[in-house]
Design a protein around this motif. Sequence first.
Motif, PDB file in Angstrom:
ATOM      1  N   GLU A  33       0.822  -1.216   0.000  1.00 18.95           N
ATOM      2  CA  GLU A  33       0.000   0.000   0.000  1.00 18.95           C
ATOM      3  C   GLU A  33       0.857   1.267   0.000  1.00 18.95           C
ATOM      4  OE1 GLU A  33       1.056  -1.560   2.454  1.00 18.95           O
ATOM      5  OE2 GLU A  33       0.655  -0.664   4.411  1.00 18.95           O
ATOM      6  N   THR A  34       2.149   1.138   0.381  1.00 19.84           N
ATOM      7  CA  THR A  34       2.999   2.336   0.436  1.00 19.84           C
ATOM      8  C   THR A  34       3.694   2.540  -0.911  1.00 19.84           C
ATOM      9  OG1 THR A  34       4.832   1.024   1.347  1.00 19.84           O
ATOM     10  CG2 THR A  34       3.411   2.198   2.924  1.00 19.84           C
ATOM     11  N   VAL A  35       4.676   1.690  -1.201  1.00 23.09           N
ATOM     12  CA  VAL A  35       5.395   1.722  -2.480  1.00 23.09           C
ATOM     13  C   VAL A  35       5.688   0.265  -2.865  1.00 23.09           C
ATOM     14  CG1 VAL A  35       6.463   3.978  -1.999  1.00 23.09           C
ATOM     15  CG2 VAL A  35       7.704   1.902  -1.373  1.00 23.09           C
ATOM     16  N   PHE A  60      25.252  -1.496   4.328  1.00 19.24           N
ATOM     17  CA  PHE A  60      25.011  -0.903   5.649  1.00 19.24           C
ATOM     18  C   PHE A  60      23.557  -0.455   5.827  1.00 19.24           C
ATOM     19  CE2 PHE A  60      26.738   2.832   3.247  1.00 19.24           C
ATOM     20  CZ  PHE A  60      25.604   3.639   3.306  1.00 19.24           C
ATOM     21  N   ASP A  61      22.746  -0.568   4.782  1.00 27.35           N
ATOM     22  CA  ASP A  61      21.368  -0.067   4.848  1.00 27.35           C
ATOM     23  C   ASP A  61      20.404  -1.250   5.037  1.00 27.35           C
ATOM     24  OD1 ASP A  61      19.138   1.480   4.644  1.00 27.35           O
ATOM     25  OD2 ASP A  61      19.480   2.146   2.589  1.00 27.35           O
ATOM     26  N   PRO A  62      19.868  -1.421   6.258  1.00 27.48           N
ATOM     27  CA  PRO A  62      19.082  -2.628   6.561  1.00 27.48           C
ATOM     28  C   PRO A  62      17.738  -2.693   5.838  1.00 27.48           C
ATOM     29  CG  PRO A  62      18.967  -1.081   8.388  1.00 27.48           C
ATOM     30  CD  PRO A  62      19.950  -0.505   7.410  1.00 27.48           C
ATOM     31  N   VAL A  65      11.533  -6.395   7.005  1.00 26.33           N
ATOM     32  CA  VAL A  65      10.983  -7.736   6.793  1.00 26.33           C
ATOM     33  C   VAL A  65       9.451  -7.647   6.830  1.00 26.33           C
ATOM     34  CG1 VAL A  65      10.840 -10.086   7.700  1.00 26.33           C
ATOM     35  CG2 VAL A  65      13.033  -8.864   7.732  1.00 26.33           C
ATOM     36  N   HIS A  66       8.821  -8.223   5.796  1.00 32.31           N
ATOM     37  CA  HIS A  66       7.366  -8.166   5.652  1.00 32.31           C
ATOM     38  C   HIS A  66       6.745  -9.490   6.085  1.00 32.31           C
ATOM     39  CE1 HIS A  66       8.907  -4.907   3.257  1.00 32.31           C
ATOM     40  NE2 HIS A  66       7.702  -4.377   3.187  1.00 32.31           N
ATOM     41  N   VAL A  67       5.785  -9.386   6.983  1.00 27.76           N
ATOM     42  CA  VAL A  67       5.143 -10.582   7.532  1.00 27.76           C
ATOM     43  C   VAL A  67       3.665 -10.574   7.169  1.00 27.76           C
ATOM     44  CG1 VAL A  67       6.767 -10.792   9.464  1.00 27.76           C
ATOM     45  CG2 VAL A  67       4.700  -9.378   9.728  1.00 27.76           C
ATOM     46  N   GLU A 178       6.630   5.880   1.750  1.00 27.06           N
ATOM     47  CA  GLU A 178       7.059   4.754   2.569  1.00 27.06           C
ATOM     48  C   GLU A 178       6.478   4.807   3.987  1.00 27.06           C
ATOM     49  OE1 GLU A 178       8.857   6.993   1.127  1.00 27.06           O
ATOM     50  OE2 GLU A 178      10.203   6.074  -0.336  1.00 27.06           O
ATOM     51  N   SER A 179       6.523   3.634   4.625  1.00 29.34           N
ATOM     52  CA  SER A 179       5.950   3.494   5.965  1.00 29.34           C
ATOM     53  C   SER A 179       6.651   4.377   7.002  1.00 29.34           C
ATOM     54  CB  SER A 179       6.072   2.029   6.410  1.00 29.34           C
ATOM     55  OG  SER A 179       7.427   1.628   6.439  1.00 29.34           O
ATOM     56  N   THR A 180       5.897   4.687   8.046  1.00 28.18           N
ATOM     57  CA  THR A 180       6.468   5.324   9.237  1.00 28.18           C
ATOM     58  C   THR A 180       7.340   4.257   9.918  1.00 28.18           C
ATOM     59  OG1 THR A 180       4.393   6.513   9.520  1.00 28.18           O
ATOM     60  CG2 THR A 180       5.868   6.442  11.432  1.00 28.18           C
ATOM     61  N   LEU A 196      11.955   7.060  13.377  1.00 30.53           N
ATOM     62  CA  LEU A 196      13.136   7.021  12.506  1.00 30.53           C
ATOM     63  C   LEU A 196      12.829   7.553  11.107  1.00 30.53           C
ATOM     64  CD1 LEU A 196      14.605   3.524  13.450  1.00 30.53           C
ATOM     65  CD2 LEU A 196      15.240   5.751  14.349  1.00 30.53           C
ATOM     66  N   ARG A 197      11.573   7.392  10.691  1.00 29.08           N
ATOM     67  CA  ARG A 197      11.181   7.934   9.387  1.00 29.08           C
ATOM     68  C   ARG A 197       9.705   8.331   9.466  1.00 29.08           C
ATOM     69  NH1 ARG A 197      11.760   4.087   4.206  1.00 29.08           N
ATOM     70  NH2 ARG A 197       9.908   3.133   5.098  1.00 29.08           N
ATOM     71  N   ALA A 198       9.399   9.571   9.051  1.00 30.78           N
ATOM     72  CA  ALA A 198       8.014  10.041   9.060  1.00 30.78           C
ATOM     73  C   ALA A 198       7.242   9.338   7.950  1.00 30.78           C
ATOM     74  CB  ALA A 198       7.979  11.552   8.843  1.00 30.78           C
TER      75      ALA A 198
HETATM   76  O1  TXA Z   1       6.851   1.372   3.073  1.00 28.89           O
HETATM   77  C1  TXA Z   1       7.951   0.830   3.193  1.00 28.89           C
HETATM   78  O2  TXA Z   1       8.548   0.781   4.280  1.00 28.89           O
HETATM   79  C2  TXA Z   1       8.566   0.186   1.937  1.00 28.89           C
HETATM   80  C3  TXA Z   1       7.707  -0.994   1.513  1.00 28.89           C
HETATM   81  C4  TXA Z   1       8.311  -1.766   0.373  1.00 28.89           C
HETATM   82  O3  TXA Z   1       7.471  -1.799   2.621  1.00 28.89           O
HETATM   83  N1  TXA Z   1       9.908  -0.223   2.192  1.00 28.89           N
HETATM   84  C5  TXA Z   1      10.932   0.659   2.315  1.00 28.89           C
HETATM   85  O4  TXA Z   1      12.163   0.037   2.457  1.00 28.89           O
HETATM   86  O5  TXA Z   1      10.795   1.857   2.279  1.00 28.89           O
HETATM   87  P1  TXA Z   1      13.561   0.817   2.317  1.00 28.89           P
HETATM   88  O6  TXA Z   1      14.590  -0.224   2.364  1.00 28.89           O
HETATM   89  O7  TXA Z   1      13.532   1.669   1.145  1.00 28.89           O
HETATM   90  O8  TXA Z   1      13.672   1.618   3.621  1.00 28.89           O
HETATM   91  C6  TXA Z   1      13.824   0.887   4.800  1.00 28.89           C
HETATM   92  C7  TXA Z   1      14.567   1.675   5.811  1.00 28.89           C
HETATM   93  C8  TXA Z   1      16.067   1.557   5.732  1.00 28.89           C
HETATM   94  O9  TXA Z   1      16.630   2.469   4.845  1.00 28.89           O
HETATM   95  C9  TXA Z   1      16.458   1.860   7.137  1.00 28.89           C
HETATM   96  O10 TXA Z   1      16.552   3.249   7.233  1.00 28.89           O
HETATM   97  C10 TXA Z   1      15.243   1.415   7.964  1.00 28.89           C
HETATM   98  O11 TXA Z   1      14.250   1.085   7.052  1.00 28.89           O
HETATM   99  N2  TXA Z   1      15.517   0.233   8.777  1.00 28.89           N
HETATM  100  C11 TXA Z   1      15.336  -1.075   8.467  1.00 28.89           C
HETATM  101  N3  TXA Z   1      15.718  -1.861   9.476  1.00 28.89           N
HETATM  102  C12 TXA Z   1      16.143  -1.052  10.461  1.00 28.89           C
HETATM  103  C13 TXA Z   1      16.680  -1.264  11.764  1.00 28.89           C
HETATM  104  N4  TXA Z   1      16.865  -2.474  12.284  1.00 28.89           N
HETATM  105  N5  TXA Z   1      17.020  -0.162  12.485  1.00 28.89           N
HETATM  106  C14 TXA Z   1      16.858   1.081  11.979  1.00 28.89           C
HETATM  107  N6  TXA Z   1      16.357   1.336  10.750  1.00 28.89           N
HETATM  108  C15 TXA Z   1      16.010   0.289  10.004  1.00 28.89           C
END
Ligand code: TXA
Length: 334
Positions: A33-35, A60-62, A65-67, A178-180, A196-198
């Motif tokens: 529903e986000t991207v 380095f960019d984690p 995980v989708h459940v 993207e998700s909060t 961590l992300r708005a």
């Molecule tokens: O809406 C969303 O979140 C989308 C859809 C596909 O689910 N996914 C998304 O993933 O935006 P991505 O990889 O573009 O951004 C995920 C961010 C990473 O860049 C990192 O900043 C944060 O999630 N993240 C993931 N695991 C983390 C952790 N253990 N600690 C801190 N930040 C984490």
Amino acid sequence: MLDKNKNSSFQSLSLERAKELLIQGEVVGIPTETVYGLAAKISSDAAIRKIFSTKKRPFFDPLIVHVQSIEQAQTLTQDWPASAQNLAEAFWPGPLTLVLPKVPSLSDLITSGLPTVGLRMPRHPLTLELIQKVGEPLAAPSANLFGQTSPSKALHVFKEFHGEVPVLEGGDCEVGIESTIIKIHEDEVEIKITVLRAGHIRPQQIVDSLKPLNKSISLVQPGKNIEAPGQIKHHYMPSIPLVYISIGQWAQLDHAISQLNSRLQTPFKNLWTLPLNEAPEQAARELYGLLRDGSENRENDGILFVYNPEIQQGEAWEPLLDRLRRAASYCLTD
Ligand code: TXA
Ligand code: MG
């Protein structure tokens, strides 16, 4: 060689085929529903590596995980506090990612060596069914090259990877950004939430949801320290420069453009004004499509976003303004 502009050659995978590919350890574009996400099964390090190499993403960019259920999320965490249960029940399936201590068996490649994992249950029926069919959670970052604008349509994913990534078509993303992401610390008396992300789910909704737990709740807004790499300044970049200007700085625009042009190999002449909808939900839904589609065939132009606090006012605008500021090559604010 595939033709980048040949949209008609895009064909969606069937759900069954998407399942087979994921089980075989391939990466697949999936709708949420986000991207759109670029998914792989969590049990295969080789599959997870393919996500990083396909996206050209640094290790380095984690990954999130989708459940497909709360129970599945619990199997991946060392600790599942009452606040996690409360928030998952309130907002899942939906655009909220919870960062919690991970179980040792979850690959360090997914979490970039962090002791925590980001978890979310996406609100898209096809993807929920897909996770169920694969029989395990799916790691999935947004399905774009590292640092670029996230995809809100299946066709964006197809074009981003020049037709080389198979995609499960699930329609246009309903939320669009993207998700909060929040990190939870809970003890006997206190719940500390770090944003961590708005995103679409706002901090106040999170605090309101937690009130029945009768603990003191403190909210830490995104700080200057980068805890989540999605906070890196230049992220979500469109393929042509974006200029972000507050309306109060309008008089400085010409100066800003000449400054920016002096940093570009090919200076641009025309600025295309981003036609953002005045309703924040609709604007979020359209934002990435506008940035992507608006950049096409405009190689020598730039995009202009004029921030007007009288229109873009209030908490609902924050995630969008945050993405636009990070995407901007030049930011002129009051
Ligand atoms: O809406 C969303 O979140 C989308 C859809 C596909 O689910 N996914 C998304 O993933 O935006 P991505 O990889 O573009 O951004 C995920 C961010 C990473 O860049 C990192 O900043 C944060 O999630 N993240 C993931 N695991 C983390 C952790 N253990 N600690 C801190 N930040 C984490
Ligand atoms: Mg991303």
